[in-house]
Design a protein around this motif. Structure first.
Motif, short mmCIF file in Angstrom:
data_model
loop_
_atom_site.label_atom_id
_atom_site.label_comp_id
_atom_site.label_asym_id
_atom_site.label_seq_id
_atom_site.Cartn_x
_atom_site.Cartn_y
_atom_site.Cartn_z
N ALA A 47 0.83 -1.20 0.00
CA ALA A 47 0.00 0.00 0.00
C ALA A 47 0.87 1.26 0.00
O ALA A 47 0.56 2.24 -0.69
CB ALA A 47 -0.93 0.00 1.22
N ARG A 60 0.80 3.99 -3.03
CA ARG A 60 0.49 5.41 -2.80
C ARG A 60 1.54 6.33 -3.41
O ARG A 60 1.26 7.51 -3.67
CB ARG A 60 0.39 5.67 -1.29
CG ARG A 60 -0.83 5.05 -0.63
CD ARG A 60 -1.03 5.59 0.78
NE ARG A 60 -2.05 4.83 1.50
CZ ARG A 60 -1.80 3.89 2.40
NH1 ARG A 60 -0.55 3.59 2.71
NH2 ARG A 60 -2.79 3.25 3.00
N LEU A 84 -5.29 -1.00 -1.10
CA LEU A 84 -5.41 0.40 -0.69
C LEU A 84 -6.68 0.68 0.10
O LEU A 84 -6.78 1.72 0.75
CB LEU A 84 -5.38 1.30 -1.93
CG LEU A 84 -4.05 1.40 -2.69
CD1 LEU A 84 -4.25 2.13 -4.01
CD2 LEU A 84 -3.00 2.10 -1.84
N GLY A 130 -7.33 2.36 3.63
CA GLY A 130 -7.22 3.80 3.77
C GLY A 130 -8.56 4.49 3.90
O GLY A 130 -8.63 5.66 4.32
N TYR A 155 -3.99 -0.25 9.90
CA TYR A 155 -4.16 -0.82 8.56
C TYR A 155 -4.76 -2.23 8.61
O TYR A 155 -5.75 -2.52 7.94
CB TYR A 155 -2.81 -0.85 7.83
CG TYR A 155 -2.92 -1.44 6.43
CD1 TYR A 155 -3.18 -0.64 5.34
CD2 TYR A 155 -2.77 -2.81 6.22
CE1 TYR A 155 -3.29 -1.18 4.06
CE2 TYR A 155 -2.87 -3.37 4.97
CZ TYR A 155 -3.13 -2.55 3.88
OH TYR A 155 -3.25 -3.10 2.63
#
Length: 451
Positions: free
Chosen positions: A77, A81, A103, A106, A113
């Motif tokens: 992730a 990003r 992802l 998020g 997470y």
């Protein structure tokens, strides 16, 4: 006449008391509501246990499966990003749409997470159960598939929530249920699933080739796949790097071919198990040959599917789409060089679809997937140390799990061939929206007949 008699006459004849046991005979709607409530109760209980396991409140023996999320997924992730796919990480072996579930945590920035990932998987799990229950209420279907989904995911243990494969299985189930009435939606879902983890492309194994609905399904799948791939390639570099990483994989310790190497270690074979391309694989003399034979077996499975399809022509029964999809994924899973534990999630989802559709002929092979999922939990994570060391308990678990998959594969092939072969008997359509045709009978009435 007394006033009491007058009131009695005005009230009419006395009501008859209900026969004994009548209150116990609930209406169909009440029975359906009770069945759904029982399913949700079982789902809540089993999923609470899964969450306790992945959150490490309850600790199973063996490796910690949640580290794949907290370490590997979280690391991916961070790379994603930054605007690129994980080009330098050979463990990234997934199509470009896999970036979405990686992802997705998020969306819940107030949670760590890993916790956010587990919550999102739980939500998808609930949506999938709601879909199975909803479809199970429609004509030509039953709620057995909902219970298979509840049991199959639970039997696989914490691995079910520590991978994003549950999302892919849910998308595949939705695609099969949508195929009869909404072929364009089904095509889009198949394309999305394939760009999440490739294997949903096999859902097209039994898709019709002619007719308006067939064209809508195929063109939608092709269009969405091309569009999404182009968008991914344009958005960030490395969208197709997974093809090279996947090609270089070897024979993982849990695969069907690995059984030969496990036994060879007891005969003095000098090979060993090492972390290779993100999984524990056998390395040593003869391993490339075993890998080649596994690929050849997969090629033979593909050849059988092509042969079946050429003989079947354009299957006329909607249920064949589900049966063919289940058989194709089962064959490719069983003959894979890998058979990672999460692969069983694919089979659980498709088995649940087959058990939902009354016209499906894959009930027995679908049921065999459930004990295979339970055996997978016992070999990973519980008995994984024995598997890696090629100890007798580990080999026995692999023989049990892989044996169930082989038996299910052979049964599925036989039933699929029989269902579409010469002299087969007509069965009612088994997908939502497939309604029986009406044919006239003497006297001006009509009766339902299968198309």
């Amino acid at each position: 006449m007394t006033s009491t008699d007058s009131r009695a006459d005005a009230a009419g004849p006395p009501r008859r008391s209900a026969p004994p046991g009548a209150s116990a005979r609930a209406t169909p709607a009440a029975r359906a509501a009770g069945s759904a409530a029982a399913a949700w109760t079982a789902w809540a209980a089993t999923r609470a246990l899964l969450l306790l396991c992945v959150l490490r409140v309850l600790v199973l023996p063996g490796p910690d499966v949640s580290t794949d999320v907290s370490v590997i997924y979280h690391g991916w992730a961070e790379v994603l990003r930054s605007g690129t796919f994980p080009l330098d990480d050979v463990t990234w072996q997934y199509p470009p749409a896999a970036a979405l579930p990686v992802l997705a945590p998020g969306l819940l920035p107030f949670l760590p997470y890993a916790t956010a990932f587990f919550v999102l998987v739980l939500a998808v799990d609930a949506v999938a159960l709601a879909l199975f229950l909803r479809v199970g209420r429609t004509p030509g279907h039953r709620r057995t598939g909902a219970w298979a989904w509840i049991a199959g995911v639970a039997l696989l243990g914490p691995t079910a929530y520590a991978r994003y494969d549950l999302l892919v299985a849910a998308v595949a189930a939705a695609a099969l249920f949508a195929a009869a009435r909404r072929p364009r939606t089904a095509g889009a879902l198949i394309a999305c699933g394939a760009l999440l983890k490739v294997w949903p492309v096999l859902l097209l194994a039994g898709a019709p080739l002619r007719g308006r609905r067939a064209r809508a399904l195929w063109w939608s799948a092709a269009g969405w796949a091309a569009g999404l791939t182009l968008a991914a390639v344009t958005a960030a570099p490395g969208a197709l790097a997974f093809l090279t990483f996947q090609r270089d994989r070897g024979t993982e310790v849990e695969s069907l071919g690995a059984l030969v190497l496990h036994l060879a270690r007891h005969a003095g074979w000098p090979g060993e198990v090492q972390l290779h391309y993100g999984s524990l694989e056998f390395l040593g003399p003869g391993v490339p040959l075993v890998s080649a034979l596994s690929l050849a077996l997969t090629g033979a499975a593909l050849a059988w599917l092509v042969h079946w399809r050429l003989r079947a022509g354009t299957p006329g029964e909607p249920a064949v789409l589900c049966d063919a999809a289940f058989t194709a994924v089962l064959l490719f899973t069983t003959t894979s060089r890998v058979i990672s534990p999460q692969y069983l999630l694919w089979l659980v989802g498709l088995a649940a679809v087959c058990l939902t559709v009354r016209a499906s002929r894959q009930a027995l092979p679908a049921v065999l997937v459930l004990p295979a999922a339970g055996a997978t939990l016992l070999e990973f994570p519980v008995g994984f140390a024995d598997v890696v060391a090629s100890d007798s308990p580990g080999i026995a678990l692999l023989v049990l799990r892989n044996g169930l998959l082989v038996a299910a594969s052979l049964l599925a092939c036989r039933r699929l061939r029989t269902a579409t072969g010469p002299g087969r008997t007509a069965r009612p359509p088994g997908l939502p929206g497939a309604r029986p045709a009406l044919s006239p009978v003497p006297g001006g009435h009509k009766r339902a007949t299968s198309r």
